[in-house]
Motif scaffolding. Structure first.
Motif, PDB file in Angstrom:
ATOM      1  N   ARG A   1      -2.159  -1.865  -3.217  1.00  0.00           N
ATOM      2  CA  ARG A   1      -0.710  -1.696  -3.216  1.00  0.00           C
ATOM      3  C   ARG A   1      -0.224  -1.464  -1.790  1.00  0.00           C
ATOM      4  O   ARG A   1      -0.958  -0.955  -0.934  1.00  0.00           O
ATOM      5  CB  ARG A   1      -0.282  -0.512  -4.092  1.00  0.00           C
ATOM      6  N   GLU A   2       1.042  -1.811  -1.564  1.00  0.00           N
ATOM      7  CA  GLU A   2       1.597  -1.679  -0.220  1.00  0.00           C
ATOM      8  C   GLU A   2       1.702  -0.221   0.227  1.00  0.00           C
ATOM      9  O   GLU A   2       1.546   0.079   1.408  1.00  0.00           O
ATOM     10  CB  GLU A   2       2.966  -2.365  -0.148  1.00  0.00           C
ATOM     11  N   ASP A   3       1.958   0.706  -0.713  1.00  0.00           N
ATOM     12  CA  ASP A   3       2.041   2.106  -0.316  1.00  0.00           C
ATOM     13  C   ASP A   3       0.676   2.624   0.134  1.00  0.00           C
ATOM     14  O   ASP A   3       0.584   3.415   1.088  1.00  0.00           O
ATOM     15  CB  ASP A   3       2.612   2.965  -1.453  1.00  0.00           C
ATOM     16  N   LEU A   4      -0.402   2.149  -0.523  1.00  0.00           N
ATOM     17  CA  LEU A   4      -1.744   2.551  -0.111  1.00  0.00           C
ATOM     18  C   LEU A   4      -2.112   1.906   1.228  1.00  0.00           C
ATOM     19  O   LEU A   4      -2.785   2.525   2.063  1.00  0.00           O
ATOM     20  CB  LEU A   4      -2.758   2.162  -1.181  1.00  0.00           C
ATOM     21  N   MET A   5      -1.658   0.676   1.440  1.00  0.00           N
ATOM     22  CA  MET A   5      -1.902   0.024   2.715  1.00  0.00           C
ATOM     23  C   MET A   5      -1.194   0.778   3.838  1.00  0.00           C
ATOM     24  O   MET A   5      -1.758   0.985   4.916  1.00  0.00           O
ATOM     25  CB  MET A   5      -1.412  -1.434   2.675  1.00  0.00           C
ATOM     26  N   ARG A   6       0.023   1.229   3.573  1.00  0.00           N
ATOM     27  CA  ARG A   6       0.757   1.986   4.583  1.00  0.00           C
ATOM     28  C   ARG A   6       0.045   3.306   4.896  1.00  0.00           C
ATOM     29  O   ARG A   6      -0.063   3.700   6.069  1.00  0.00           O
ATOM     30  CB  ARG A   6       2.192   2.252   4.112  1.00  0.00           C
TER      31      ARG A   6
END
Length: 277
Positions: A250-255
């Motif tokens: 997910r993008e939040d985990l990537m961030r």
């Protein structure tokens, strides 16, 4: 009727003055087209339109884009990628024009098409696309992480020179994702018909850029990612050593992973202009 076409000097050099004149006179250019960048309709009789020449090993394809989306330019791709782009453009109603290549492009393909100058044979670059929020605005991003430590060419050992090599190329170390990194001129991100094809770097021998990283198969990007890329006309590239980011679902985990890598001094970045969509 004459077309409102932009034909750059490098495109003119490839297609010849006669073909350029026919395009500008409206003899061989379509009136309406699907923009090879934003994939929405365009009209070369009503708005400025860029000519974009994609050159493969044996084939050249002339495509059209809104001048506000993409400048007129020549882009080198592999023959396989070019044929894939032709199929994709045709699937969305585009009308690419294929033409034989000039003799100088029937020789050996350009060198340095793979990132061998930075990545040894056993390392593969993993590339993930996603949207990153910076200063309350979403930016299209590519996260690059090798699968193994990267040694400096010509050296042996267990060290990892991936980030130092990129810093030498102009990428900037980041301690936090508080601002958009500066543009790294000469590098660019190549997309065609809405798919990610390559990250291009300056050719050390001069001439048109070559691929630093190239997808084995063109990668799909989301509509939101493509819209953000069209809006900003650039893509943020973040790079970290092996094991720093991982494949985040997910993008939040990537961030979160990007923030941790930056805080640990293991992140470099740059804003790369678009070479095409």
């Amino acid at each position: 009727m004459p077309r409102m076409l932009d034909v750059s000097d490098e495109v003119r050099a490839e297609i010849g003055d006669e073909e350029a004149a026919r395009l500008l006179a409206g003899e061989s250019a379509p009136g309406s087209y699907d923009c090879t960048s934003c994939r929405t309709p365009g009209d070369s009789e009503q708005e400025r339109t860029s000519t974009v020449l994609f050159i493969g090993d044996e084939t050249a394809v002339l495509a059209f884009a809104h001048a506000t989306c993409l400048p007129s330019q020549v882009v080198q791709v592999t023959e396989e990628q070019l044929q894939g782009a032709v199929r994709s453009i045709g699937a969305v109603g585009g009308e690419p024009q294929q033409q034989p290549l000039p003799p100088q492009h029937t020789q050996q393909p350009p060198q340095a098409q793979q990132p061998s100058s930075l990545v040894p044979e056993q390392a593969v670059l993993g590339v993930t696309s996603g949207l990153v929020l910076i200063q309350n605005e979403l930016h299209p991003a590519l996260v690059v992480e090798p699968t193994a430590p990267v040694a400096r060419p010509g050296t042996f050992g267990s060290g990892d020179d991936f980030l130092p090599l990129l810093i030498e190329q102009g990428f900037m170390p980041m301690t936090e994702l508080a601002a958009v990194p500066p543009v790294l001129h000469g590098w660019s991100v190549l997309l065609a018909a809405g798919q990610l094809h390559a990250v291009l770097q300056p050719n050390p021998n001069g001439g048109r850029p070559v691929a630093w990283w190239r997808a084995h198969q063109p990668l799909q990007v989301t509509d939101g990612w493509r819209a953000a890329a069209n809006k900003h006309q650039q893509v943020l590239m973040f790079s970290a050593p092996v094991g720093s980011i991982g494949r985040q679902p997910r993008e939040d985990l990537m961030r979160d992973a990007l923030d941790k890598a930056a805080a640990n001094g293991k992140l470099v970045s740059a804003a790369l202009p678009l070479a095409g969509i």
